[in-house]
Design an enzyme around this catalytic site. Structure first.
Site, PDB file in Angstrom:
ATOM      1  N   PHE A  70       0.807  -1.223   0.000  1.00 10.71           N
ATOM      2  CA  PHE A  70       0.000   0.000   0.000  1.00 10.71           C
ATOM      3  C   PHE A  70       0.837   1.268   0.000  1.00 10.71           C
ATOM      4  CE2 PHE A  70       0.930  -0.016   4.556  1.00 10.71           C
ATOM      5  CZ  PHE A  70       1.051   1.338   4.812  1.00 10.71           C
TER       6      PHE A  70
ATOM      7  N   CYS B  69       9.423   2.199   3.215  1.00 13.95           N
ATOM      8  CA  CYS B  69      10.336   1.121   3.568  1.00 13.95           C
ATOM      9  C   CYS B  69      11.748   1.651   3.768  1.00 13.95           C
ATOM     10  CB  CYS B  69      10.333   0.059   2.483  1.00 13.95           C
ATOM     11  SG  CYS B  69      10.820   0.747   0.915  1.00 13.95           S
TER      12      CYS B  69
HETATM   13  P1  NAD Z   1       1.646  -6.512   3.125  1.00 12.97           P
HETATM   14  O1  NAD Z   1       2.690  -7.559   3.244  1.00 12.97           O
HETATM   15  O2  NAD Z   1       0.520  -6.526   4.098  1.00 12.97           O
HETATM   16  O3  NAD Z   1       0.942  -6.572   1.669  1.00 12.97           O
HETATM   17  C1  NAD Z   1       1.715  -6.606   0.491  1.00 12.97           C
HETATM   18  C2  NAD Z   1       0.924  -7.361  -0.580  1.00 12.97           C
HETATM   19  O4  NAD Z   1       0.711  -8.702  -0.129  1.00 12.97           O
HETATM   20  C3  NAD Z   1      -0.455  -6.765  -0.852  1.00 12.97           C
HETATM   21  O5  NAD Z   1      -0.696  -6.784  -2.236  1.00 12.97           O
HETATM   22  C4  NAD Z   1      -1.392  -7.686  -0.095  1.00 12.97           C
HETATM   23  O6  NAD Z   1      -2.654  -7.797  -0.688  1.00 12.97           O
HETATM   24  C5  NAD Z   1      -0.677  -9.021  -0.152  1.00 12.97           C
HETATM   25  N1  NAD Z   1      -0.962  -9.865   1.020  1.00 12.97           N
HETATM   26  C6  NAD Z   1      -1.291  -9.442   2.267  1.00 12.97           C
HETATM   27  N2  NAD Z   1      -1.477 -10.511   3.075  1.00 12.97           N
HETATM   28  C7  NAD Z   1      -1.237 -11.614   2.338  1.00 12.97           C
HETATM   29  C8  NAD Z   1      -1.259 -13.019   2.610  1.00 12.97           C
HETATM   30  N3  NAD Z   1      -1.552 -13.487   3.821  1.00 12.97           N
HETATM   31  N4  NAD Z   1      -0.956 -13.862   1.618  1.00 12.97           N
HETATM   32  C9  NAD Z   1      -0.651 -13.408   0.387  1.00 12.97           C
HETATM   33  N5  NAD Z   1      -0.624 -12.082   0.062  1.00 12.97           N
HETATM   34  C10 NAD Z   1      -0.905 -11.206   1.023  1.00 12.97           C
HETATM   35  O7  NAD Z   1       2.406  -5.100   3.129  1.00 12.97           O
HETATM   36  P2  NAD Z   1       1.775  -3.656   3.188  1.00 12.97           P
HETATM   37  O8  NAD Z   1       1.254  -3.421   4.566  1.00 12.97           O
HETATM   38  O9  NAD Z   1       0.880  -3.428   2.025  1.00 12.97           O
HETATM   39  O10 NAD Z   1       3.076  -2.761   2.939  1.00 12.97           O
HETATM   40  C11 NAD Z   1       3.950  -2.373   3.953  1.00 12.97           C
HETATM   41  C12 NAD Z   1       5.127  -3.312   4.053  1.00 12.97           C
HETATM   42  O11 NAD Z   1       5.817  -3.357   2.816  1.00 12.97           O
HETATM   43  C13 NAD Z   1       6.162  -2.851   5.069  1.00 12.97           C
HETATM   44  O12 NAD Z   1       6.638  -3.978   5.758  1.00 12.97           O
HETATM   45  C14 NAD Z   1       7.262  -2.246   4.214  1.00 12.97           C
HETATM   46  O13 NAD Z   1       8.549  -2.233   4.779  1.00 12.97           O
HETATM   47  C15 NAD Z   1       7.206  -3.130   3.029  1.00 12.97           C
HETATM   48  N6  NAD Z   1       7.808  -2.492   1.858  1.00 12.97           N
HETATM   49  C16 NAD Z   1       9.039  -2.908   1.496  1.00 12.97           C
HETATM   50  C17 NAD Z   1       9.666  -2.302   0.426  1.00 12.97           C
HETATM   51  C18 NAD Z   1      11.035  -2.731   0.009  1.00 12.97           C
HETATM   52  O14 NAD Z   1      11.494  -2.264  -1.004  1.00 12.97           O
HETATM   53  N7  NAD Z   1      11.708  -3.599   0.721  1.00 12.97           N
HETATM   54  C19 NAD Z   1       9.021  -1.296  -0.287  1.00 12.97           C
HETATM   55  C20 NAD Z   1       7.740  -0.913   0.102  1.00 12.97           C
HETATM   56  C21 NAD Z   1       7.140  -1.532   1.193  1.00 12.97           C
END
Ligand code: NAD
Length: 499
Positions: free
Chosen positions: A152, A284
């Site tokens: 998100f 992130c």
């Molecule tokens: P999230 O892990 O909740 O969701 C990411 C994606 O995974 C979404 O599309 C979501 O629908 C899907 N998802 C959620 N739960 C799932 C499940 N149980 N099984 C399969 N898919 C699932 O992450 P978020 O809250 O959307 O984003 C924030 C996180 O992303 C933070 O931890 C941040 O550090 C990380 N992030 C990392 C980077 C990087 O480059 N390393 C960049 C941006 C964000």
């Protein structure tokens, strides 16, 4: 309160017209109003979309480099024209302030610009006469249907870390954006058709775990580019690779900023505030642990407090410095760390719950918060909080600071603030983190370098965009070729040797 707008999938260039079995609410975090109802894809629908993408891929893989780069240039122009509209969609569903949203779109645009050079990026090597009358050359070919699953916090930029390069390399893409703020990604995806991309090469399915699992296990999906939290990244990596896919899964972070006693403390204070509280700490690459090498901590904290006093938190459309958190649940989770921090013995210096917020509704606000005397073992330090909470950790030497950073299970970004070039060079050599800033607090690489962390911040070996992106979205092939010369005929069962 107005009726929520239906938000649906983008399939074969058009919004889906079917009826969803399940939907998910989308909110404006600055007001708390439900603005959208998002269709969630079933596994069967994902299967149909992948099939359609695979059919469209056949033609796109054969499109010339000239045709592909032409589409990329057109897409770049369209995105540049519409960037304000896209930024407004980001602010409306994510909450970040408009200027920050525009910055996000611009960083995504840079990846499209990089991908415009695809004819050059895909050039192979050629060795004439490697053996007598034998030429050897290398080529890179697309994978097929590739999946992108995004978080998100950068609803437009993160999909664009991958998609322009994947398409330029000749793949078909199925994107699954975050269900919390899907509209910006959908609007960007719609531009591809206008840019001349054949229908079906760029598909968007909205959904949750069901859609993700369908992508991870579908035999026609050849690769998965995932960005999100560490537990899900690990799951995606393990499930995707177990199903024979190439996977790059970028996970969470805990980014440290090490401030040495010789640093310019005004520069360091500005940087800590900008990197700690920009986008409400939901980056992130946000700085969440400020590691101050004594004796400067008191002076640095005082400068940071002065700056925090000037920040305005509120609706991102009103020229505030910082917007709300993405959902009420996330705001409550972040807020729970404030009580936990106090209970665990950290010193609450600025409490973000006490601020006034500029908004007409019940937004999900928490103002910038500062803790001092934070230590490993406290949840404030150990967890990725992903909110506007900056923790000062006091250390007594450079070595103690480095050891702290290297002991952390995450390794996404880090920064050192110092005027000592030798210390900075030592740091960039020894720190076990994928992206390092020297007097730069958020060292997000430009599009022609690659983005990615180490340790629990990335599963897989390939970072996003730059040449690593081109490699991820293509497979190498080497051709050894001889045009017949009768003098080289004859039987020879030995292993080929060059002569
Ligand atoms: P999230 O892990 O909740 O969701 C990411 C994606 O995974 C979404 O599309 C979501 O629908 C899907 N998802 C959620 N739960 C799932 C499940 N149980 N099984 C399969 N898919 C699932 O992450 P978020 O809250 O959307 O984003 C924030 C996180 O992303 C933070 O931890 C941040 O550090 C990380 N992030 C990392 C980077 C990087 O480059 N390393 C960049 C941006 C964000």
């Amino acid at each position: 309160m107005s009726t929520p707008t239906r938000i649906t999938h983008l399939i074969d260039g058009r919004p889906w017209t079917g009826t969803a079995e399940r939907t998910s609410p989308v909110y404006n975090p600055a007001t708390g109003e439900q603005t959208g109802a998002l269709d969630l894809a079933s596994a069967a629908l994902v299967g149909d979309v992948v099939k359609s993408a695979a059919a469209a891929w056949e033609g796109w893989a054969d499109a010339s480099l000239a045709k592909r780069s032409g589409v990329l240039f057109a897409f770049r122009e369209l995105l540049n024209e519409r960037k304000e509209e896209i930024a407004a969609l980001i602010t409306a569903e994510h909450g970040k302030v408009l200027s920050d949203a525009l910055g996000e779109v611009t960083r995504g645009l840079e990846v499209a610009e990089f991908a415009c050079g695809i004819p050059h990026l895909l050039r192979g090597g050629f060795s004439e006469n490697a053996s007598t009358n034998v030429d050897v050359y290398s080529i890179r070919q697309p994978l097929g249907v590739v999946a992108v699953i995004s978080p998100f916090n950068f609803p437009a930029m993160v999909p664009m870390w991958f998609i322009p390069i994947a398409i330029a390399c000749g793949n078909a893409v199925v994107l699954k954006p975050s269900e919390k703020d899907p509209s910006a990604a959908l609007a960007v995806a719609a531009l591809w058709k206008e840019a001349g991309l054949p229908d079906g090469v760029m598909q968007v399915v909205n959904g949750d775990k069901e859609a993700v699992d369908a992508l991870l296990t579908h035999p026609d999906v050849k690769s998965v580019s995932f960005v999100g939290s560490t537990p899900i990244a690990k799951y995606v990596y393990e499930t995707g690779t177990a199903h024979g896919k190439r996977v790059q899964a970028l996970g969470g972070a805990k980014n440290h900023m090490l401030v040495l006693p010789d640093a310019d403390l005004d520069l360091a204070a500005d940087a800590a505030v900008n990197a700690g509280f920009g986008s409400a700490g939901e980056r992130c690459m946000a700085i969440s642990a400020l590691v101050a090498v004594e004796p400067i901590a008191d002076e640095l904290i005082s400068k940071i407090k002065d700056r925090m006093g000037k920040l305005v938190t509120g609706d991102g459309t009103r020229g505030c410095d910082m917007g709300p958190l993405v959902t009420s649940q996330h705001r409550d989770k972040v807020t729970s760390y404030l009580d936990a921090g106090v209970a665990e013995g950290a010193t609450l210096v600025v409490d973000g719950r006490e601020a006034e917020f500029e908004s007409d509704g019940e937004g999900y606000f928490l103002a910038p918060t500062l803790f001092d005397n934070v230590k490993p073992g406290m949840s404030l330090y150990d967890d990725e909080i992903f909110g506007p909470v900056l923790s000062v950790v006091r250390v007594h030497s450079y070595d103690e600071g480095l050891e702290l950073i290297n002991s952390n299970p995450y390794g996404n970004g880090t920064a050192i603030f110092t005027n000592d070039g030798g210390a900075a060079r030592k740091f960039q050599r020894h720190v076990q983190v994928g992206m390092v800033g020297v007097n730069v607090p958020i060292p997000v690489p430009v599009s022609y370098y690659s983005f990615g962390g180490w340790k629990n911040s990335l599963f897989g070996d390939t970072h996003a965009h730059g040449m690593e992106g081109v490699h991820f979205f293509t497979r190498g092939k080497v051709v050894t070729s001889r045009w017949l010369d009768p003098s080289h005929g004859g039987l020879n069962l030995g292993f080929p040797q060059n002569d």
